[in-house]
Design an enzyme around this catalytic site. Structure first.
Site, mmCIF file in Angstrom:
data_model
loop_
_atom_site.group_PDB
_atom_site.id
_atom_site.type_symbol
_atom_site.label_atom_id
_atom_site.label_comp_id
_atom_site.label_asym_id
_atom_site.label_seq_id
_atom_site.Cartn_x
_atom_site.Cartn_y
_atom_site.Cartn_z
ATOM 1 N N CYS A 2 29.807 44.655 29.395
ATOM 2 C CA CYS A 2 31.203 44.632 29.840
ATOM 3 C C CYS A 2 31.245 44.245 31.313
ATOM 4 O O CYS A 2 30.281 44.379 32.033
ATOM 5 C CB CYS A 2 31.821 46.010 29.641
ATOM 6 S SG CYS A 2 31.708 46.557 27.946
ATOM 7 N N ARG A 27 29.831 37.284 31.386
ATOM 8 C CA ARG A 27 29.053 38.397 30.822
ATOM 9 C C ARG A 27 29.344 38.587 29.340
ATOM 10 O O ARG A 27 28.712 39.370 28.669
ATOM 11 C CB ARG A 27 29.367 39.685 31.586
ATOM 12 C CG ARG A 27 28.943 39.649 33.037
ATOM 13 C CD ARG A 27 29.493 40.831 33.795
ATOM 14 N NE ARG A 27 28.882 42.066 33.348
ATOM 15 C CZ ARG A 27 27.724 42.545 33.830
ATOM 16 N NH1 ARG A 27 27.080 41.862 34.745
ATOM 17 N NH2 ARG A 27 27.208 43.654 33.396
ATOM 18 N N LYS A 488 16.671 27.668 22.640
ATOM 19 C CA LYS A 488 17.732 26.946 23.361
ATOM 20 C C LYS A 488 18.617 26.172 22.386
ATOM 21 O O LYS A 488 19.846 26.212 22.466
ATOM 22 C CB LYS A 488 17.099 25.978 24.385
ATOM 23 C CG LYS A 488 16.568 26.686 25.605
ATOM 24 C CD LYS A 488 17.711 27.123 26.484
ATOM 25 C CE LYS A 488 17.664 28.441 27.166
ATOM 26 N NZ LYS A 488 17.010 29.574 26.686
ATOM 27 N N GLU A 491 20.805 28.604 20.372
ATOM 28 C CA GLU A 491 21.830 29.266 21.191
ATOM 29 C C GLU A 491 22.979 28.330 21.509
ATOM 30 O O GLU A 491 24.132 28.752 21.554
ATOM 31 C CB GLU A 491 21.216 29.667 22.537
ATOM 32 C CG GLU A 491 20.348 30.864 22.560
ATOM 33 C CD GLU A 491 20.036 31.244 23.984
ATOM 34 O OE1 GLU A 491 20.609 32.227 24.460
ATOM 35 O OE2 GLU A 491 19.237 30.532 24.626
HETATM 36 C C1 AGP Z 1 18.165 33.299 26.663
HETATM 37 O O1 AGP Z 1 18.704 31.994 26.736
HETATM 38 C C2 AGP Z 1 19.141 34.305 26.128
HETATM 39 N N1 AGP Z 1 20.341 34.318 26.878
HETATM 40 C C3 AGP Z 1 18.534 35.670 25.896
HETATM 41 O O2 AGP Z 1 17.501 35.516 24.954
HETATM 42 C C4 AGP Z 1 17.936 36.367 27.147
HETATM 43 O O3 AGP Z 1 16.763 35.699 27.565
HETATM 44 C C5 AGP Z 1 17.562 37.812 26.754
HETATM 45 O O4 AGP Z 1 18.739 38.479 26.366
HETATM 46 C C6 AGP Z 1 16.869 38.586 27.879
HETATM 47 O O5 AGP Z 1 17.743 38.700 28.970
HETATM 48 P P1 AGP Z 1 17.137 39.166 30.383
HETATM 49 O O6 AGP Z 1 16.153 38.110 30.794
HETATM 50 O O7 AGP Z 1 18.316 39.257 31.278
HETATM 51 O O8 AGP Z 1 16.457 40.484 30.181
#
Ligand code: AGP
Length: 611
Positions: A2, A27, A488, A491
């Site tokens: 959030c 976020r 990638k 996503e």
């Molecule tokens: C990566 O492109 C994603 N957004 C996701 O896998 C991310 O790497 C994962 O949630 C870990 O996040 P962090 O590196 O902030 O811990």
């Protein structure tokens, strides 16, 4: 997940809050709301985007100098107006926003229902708010004291901001496990889940720590622990620029961040790697250098892209430092009651520094005696603060949900740590050390050359954007890059993609290969190259579409491919930093070609602060 914003001061609160919420949109969220305090509490909230809330408030009297705002990513209760924050207490005299999860909310809710409370929403937040109000009423104590008592009963993670109709200029805040930043202004204070909502007003910030409670008025910030002892706020000066958060002329944050990589990798190396002197200085881990050097095992703990960085690091650390390395998904590691031996070193890798699974995993390991090193991007984030030591990746704010520049910065930091350990341990020759040091030093310039492929890759994206599936294959240091390339693509373009060790393809996935399937190889010149080319031939024999990241000048490999992305030569230890970038560009351009919101892909959020 959030977003939280708060303001108390002499300016109009609403414009500051709504603008701050827009800065936090990256976020990820599904509903939003604001509460304004001008002697009477007014709460406006709804499912949907911040802009929709803003439209719904046109013409209303929003005059107030104190307010809080929230963007919600649903954890308890589906996304709808009722469950949106801020929540009002039963009396209507309190309003609260919350980021995190109250794990024992059901028990608290039952206690309150037995006392006659009813609830308007399905959220854990409303339960906590009424629990606080119940304490305040029955104990006839201040709101601050009621919060302190309540939070001692709470199990879970929270950042809460509270308004009390009887305290017109005050915001009460508390945190455990979720991020909270307080901006220090002149006769005003700002609050946020990170610094982006306050950057244009102040660069002086206080990061609130776990179990701390803040009483914030326009000209007063009181910080206390739950034992009611005052704490001196540690004011830090931010070196973030607002421009760093804007798109900087690129169509998307993701593209901006991909193109920032020569600079961000340079920033990551700066002050640490000195190629002339042949030294690597990692002051953030110096205190534990001995323990790391003598570690019997290094466990990389992370999620998603950061986990892929840990996988690359496994190859690098084992190759250079001759230390046993394991790579763990944080979400699996934390629930497994892992065996932690004395001498184990955990390296937690995280861009946001707030990923709940990674945070709890390292708290678990720390409690078992492991040394925790954090490789984190966000300064002052929770994982950074729980770690015994660590190194920031200095990639700057990564706004695009898909991690790009943070990934290559993680690889740069991890390579420097491994190089330093290998040098100090004597597990590599001085020549190899100096060779790799210089190779690493040349990366920013080589990344600039890789980025020159952008237009070419944009054309490839047009060619392959309608694929329904894709296979990414690589060996050795490039195997994790294949996994990252597949992530990638998934996503950003929602195309199903799988990453595999190239040799594994024979054990099943080759059944997928036909004339429609794009197979992307990471096939740069390295000690695995000959075997990778054999795998490519196997795909070609089955009419698969061969696309490969190759080393510039490798015409032999290029001749068997449908399309190639040729990158500068680099030692195999360093190559993943370069070979990851064409993967980022390919996913980006396919996502754009398909018309998707590449900065905020569906279902995803930038910081996964729920388990
Ligand atoms: C990566 O492109 C994603 N957004 C996701 O896998 C991310 O790497 C994962 O949630 C870990 O996040 P962090 O590196 O902030 O811990």
């Amino acid at each position: 997940m959030c977003g939280i914003v708060g303001y108390t001061g002499s300016k109009e609160a609403y414009p500051i809050i709504i603008k701050g919420l827009k800065r936090l949109e990256y976020r990820g969220y599904d509903s939003t709301g604001v509460a304004l305090q001008n002697g009477r509490l007014k709460v406006y909230k709804k499912k949907g985007k911040v802009a929709e809330l803003e439209d719904s408030l046109v013409g209303k009297n929003l005059h107030a100098h104190v307010g809080i705002g929230h963007t919600r990513w649903a954890t308890h209760g589906e996304p709808n107006d009722r469950n949106a924050h801020p929540h009002s207490s039963a009396s209507g005299k309190l309003a609260m926003i919350h980021n995190g999860i109250i794990e024992n909310y059901a028990q608290l809710k039952q206690e309150l229902i037995r006392k006659g409370y009813s609830f308007k929403s399905d959220t854990d937040t409303e339960v906590l708010l009424n629990f606080i109000e119940d304490i305040k009423t029955n104990n006839e104590c201040s709101l601050e004291e009621a919060v302190r008592i309540a939070l001692k009963r709470v199990v879970g993670a929270y950042v809460i901001l509270l308004l009390d109709e009887s305290m017109p200029d005050t915001i009460i805040a508390a945190r455990k496990g979720s991020p909270l930043v307080i901006g220090i202004g002149k006769g005003e204070h700002f609050l946020g889940s990170d610094a982006s909502p306050m950057l244009e007003y102040t660069k002086e910030v206080v990061y609130v720590n776990d179990y701390e409670l803040a009483i914030i008025r326009p000209d007063e910030l009181i910080l206390k622990n739950l034992g009611n002892e005052k704490i001196t706020p540690y004011v830090q000066k931010l070196d973030l620029e607002l421009a760093a958060i804007e798109k900087g002329g690129y169509d998307h944050f993701m593209l901006k961040e991909i193109f920032e990589q020569p600079q961000t990798i340079y920033d990551c190396l700066r002050g640490r790697l000195d190629a002339n002197a042949g030294t690597i200085t990692m002051s953030g881990i110096q205190k534990y250098a001995e323990q790391i050097m003598n570690a019997t095992r290094i466990i990389m703990v992370a999620c998603g892209t950061s986990w892929h960085a840990g996988l690359v690091a496994e190859y690098i650390f084992e190759e250079l430092c001759r230390i046993n390395v394991e790579v763990e998904y944080a979400s699996e590691f934390r629930y497994r009651n892992p065996v932690i031996n004395p001498g184990d070193v955990i390296i937690a890798i995280s861009q946001s520094g707030e990923t709940a699974d990674t945070l709890v995993a390292i708290e678990t390991a720390k409690a078992k005696g492991a040394i925790i090193l954090g490789v984190v991007n966000v300064v002052g984030s929770s994982i950074a603060r729980v770690s015994h030591a660590g190194a920031y990746t200095h990639a700057g704010p990564e706004i695009g949900v898909a991690s790009t520049k943070a990934f290559t910065a993680q690889l740069a930091v991890l390579t420097m740590i491994a190089l330093k350990i290998a040098h100090d341990k004597g597990t590599i020759s001085k020549e190899r050390y100096m060779h790799l040091l210089n190779e690493l030093n040349e990366v920013p310039e080589k990344v600039t050359r890789v980025l020159e492929l952008s237009d070419h890759i944009k054309k490839l994206a047009e060619k392959y954007k309608d694929a329904t599936d894709a296979l990414y294959l690589g060996r050795g240091f490039n195997f994790p890059v294949a996994l990252e390339g597949a992530l990638k693509l998934k996503e950003i373009s929602y195309i199903h993609a799988e990453g595999y060790p190239a040799a594994e393809m024979k054990h099943g996935p080759i059944a997928l290969v036909d004339e429609k399937l794009p197979v992307i190889f990471v096939a740069t010149k390295d000690s695995y190259h000959e075997k990778v080319v054999s795998n490519m031939q196997e795909i070609k024999a089955r009419k698969g579409k061969l696309i490969a990241v190759i080393t510039e000048g490798d015409d032999t490999t290029a001749a068997i491919c449908n399309d190639v992305m040729a990158i500068p030569e680099a030692d195999e230890v360093i190559a993943p930093i370069l070979s990851a970038i064409p993967m980022q560009l390919l996913a980006y351009y396919i996502g754009v070609a398909k018309g998707y919101d590449v900065d905020k892909p569906r279902n995803l959020a930038k910081s996964v602060t729920v388990e």
